[in-house]
Design an enzyme around this catalytic site. Structure first.
Site, PDB file in Angstrom:
ATOM      1  N   TYR A 182       0.832  -1.214   0.000  1.00 24.96           N
ATOM      2  CA  TYR A 182       0.000   0.000   0.000  1.00 24.96           C
ATOM      3  C   TYR A 182       0.862   1.258   0.000  1.00 24.96           C
ATOM      4  O   TYR A 182       0.608   2.204  -0.752  1.00 24.96           O
ATOM      5  CB  TYR A 182      -0.905  -0.050   1.229  1.00 24.96           C
ATOM      6  CG  TYR A 182      -1.811   1.141   1.429  1.00 24.96           C
ATOM      7  CD1 TYR A 182      -2.939   1.322   0.631  1.00 24.96           C
ATOM      8  CD2 TYR A 182      -1.562   2.062   2.449  1.00 24.96           C
ATOM      9  CE1 TYR A 182      -3.783   2.403   0.841  1.00 24.96           C
ATOM     10  CE2 TYR A 182      -2.408   3.141   2.662  1.00 24.96           C
ATOM     11  CZ  TYR A 182      -3.518   3.304   1.854  1.00 24.96           C
ATOM     12  OH  TYR A 182      -4.353   4.369   2.054  1.00 24.96           O
ATOM     13  N   LYS A 223       0.894   4.068  -2.929  1.00 23.94           N
ATOM     14  CA  LYS A 223       0.513   5.447  -2.632  1.00 23.94           C
ATOM     15  C   LYS A 223       1.668   6.417  -2.899  1.00 23.94           C
ATOM     16  O   LYS A 223       1.431   7.573  -3.284  1.00 23.94           O
ATOM     17  CB  LYS A 223       0.044   5.553  -1.188  1.00 23.94           C
ATOM     18  CG  LYS A 223      -1.308   4.896  -0.931  1.00 23.94           C
ATOM     19  CD  LYS A 223      -2.402   5.485  -1.803  1.00 23.94           C
ATOM     20  CE  LYS A 223      -3.784   5.071  -1.367  1.00 23.94           C
ATOM     21  NZ  LYS A 223      -4.837   5.603  -2.284  1.00 23.94           N
TER      22      LYS A 223
END
Length: 314
Positions: A181, A185
């Site tokens: 993640y 991001k």
């Protein structure tokens, strides 16, 4: 395809007359954004694949619920349930906006899910799935929307387009147990900067937010704030707090000139995030020895501001 118009009328407001597509808009932040845009007069394409937190199919259609809520409030909206992490799904998102409402003015990339693991336990499939939805799921809608706006600009039509991408504090600082993640991001931040530089000539502004709010994805992080306070106390973790900035960034003239920026937003706080830039430097004007380079680094670090801590680090 035949162009049709959905029922409902857009009222006045900051985004009156604009057509906005929001991905992952069935729940959480995306839902709040879609409702906020509609409240400001925008016609909204509500995208949601209708899957669970881990990306597996869910039994209902959250996009339809959001569309119904917008129409019941007198606004205009239509649902899109395609997979925006595929070229076909991303292209159909843009086509849905153009065929239903006649144009597309703003794209809000928001869709995502989690598959958290410590790095030594993180499987390749879990890595690929999260990077696919977050990073590829930003790139493909951005690409197809940008192609549409470039064609409009080349045809001599005025373009005042906006893209709002969704990063995270995990992308800015990292987050323990979220290597996939955090990497995705962080990639969205780089994509935002490149898109802002490339698309400005066509009348497109591109920015990113790093929001903190109570959603399905943040239940563990904000476990102690999952119950909204009663009475008149301000609920700092409500996803609706993030949407005003997203609406403003996606508006037309009010946000003119704001592009290539990253904003951290939580509760009533908005922060402009300052990216990588040169700090203390040592230049020997010739090749370093390993020991000399190490000594220089030690000295430079002593003159450098400490970075923010990785989320979850002890």
């Amino acid at each position: 395809m035949t162009r049709t118009t959905e029922s409902g009328t857009a009222g006045g407001g900051l985004c009156a007359g604009r057509v906005v597509a929001v991905t992952g808009a069935g729940r959480g932040l995306g839902r709040a954004h879609a409702l906020a845009y509609a409240a400001e007069g925008a016609k909204v394409v509500v995208n949601d694949l209708g899957v669970g937190l881990d990306g597996t199919p869910a039994p209902d259609s959250p996009a339809a619920h959001v569309v119904r809520a917008i129409r019941e409030s007198g606004g205009s909206a239509t649902a899109h349930t395609g997979d925006i992490a595929t070229s076909q799904g991303a292209a159909s998102l843009v086509a849905t906006a153009v065929d239903t409402f006649g144009r597309l003015d703003t794209l809000v990339n928001n869709a995502g899910f989690l598959r958290d693991r410590m790095l030594v336990n993180l499987g390749e499939d879990d890595w690929d799935a999260v990077v696919r939805v977050h990073l590829k799921g930003h790139f493909l809608p951005l690409k197809h929307a940008a192609a549409y706006w470039r064609a409009e600009a080349k045809a001599g039509r005025t373009v005042a387009a906006r893209i709002v991408n969704t990063s995270s504090g995990a992308g800015l600082l990292g987050s323990v147990g979220q290597g996939n993640y955090s990497a995705a991001k962080a990639g969205i931040l780089g994509l935002t900067l490149v898109a802002a530089a490339e698309l400005g000539r066509y009348g497109v502004q591109v920015n990113a937010i790093a929001p903190a709010a109570r959603t399905r994805m943040t239940e563990a992080a904000f476990a102690d704030t999952m119950t909204a306070p009663e009475g008149g106390t301000f609920d700092a973790m409500a996803p609706e707090n993030v949407s005003p900035l997203v609406v403003w960034l996606g508006s037309g003239a009010p946000s003119d000139g704001v592009t290539g920026c990253v904003f951290e937003v939580e509760g009533g706080r908005v922060t402009v995030m300052e990216g990588w830039r040169p700090g203390p430097t040592a230049d020997k004007a010739e090749r370093w020895t390993p020991a000399g380079a190490g000594g220089a680094v030690r000295e430079l670090l002593g003159r450098t501001a400490a970075p923010g801590a990785v989320y979850g680090a002890s």
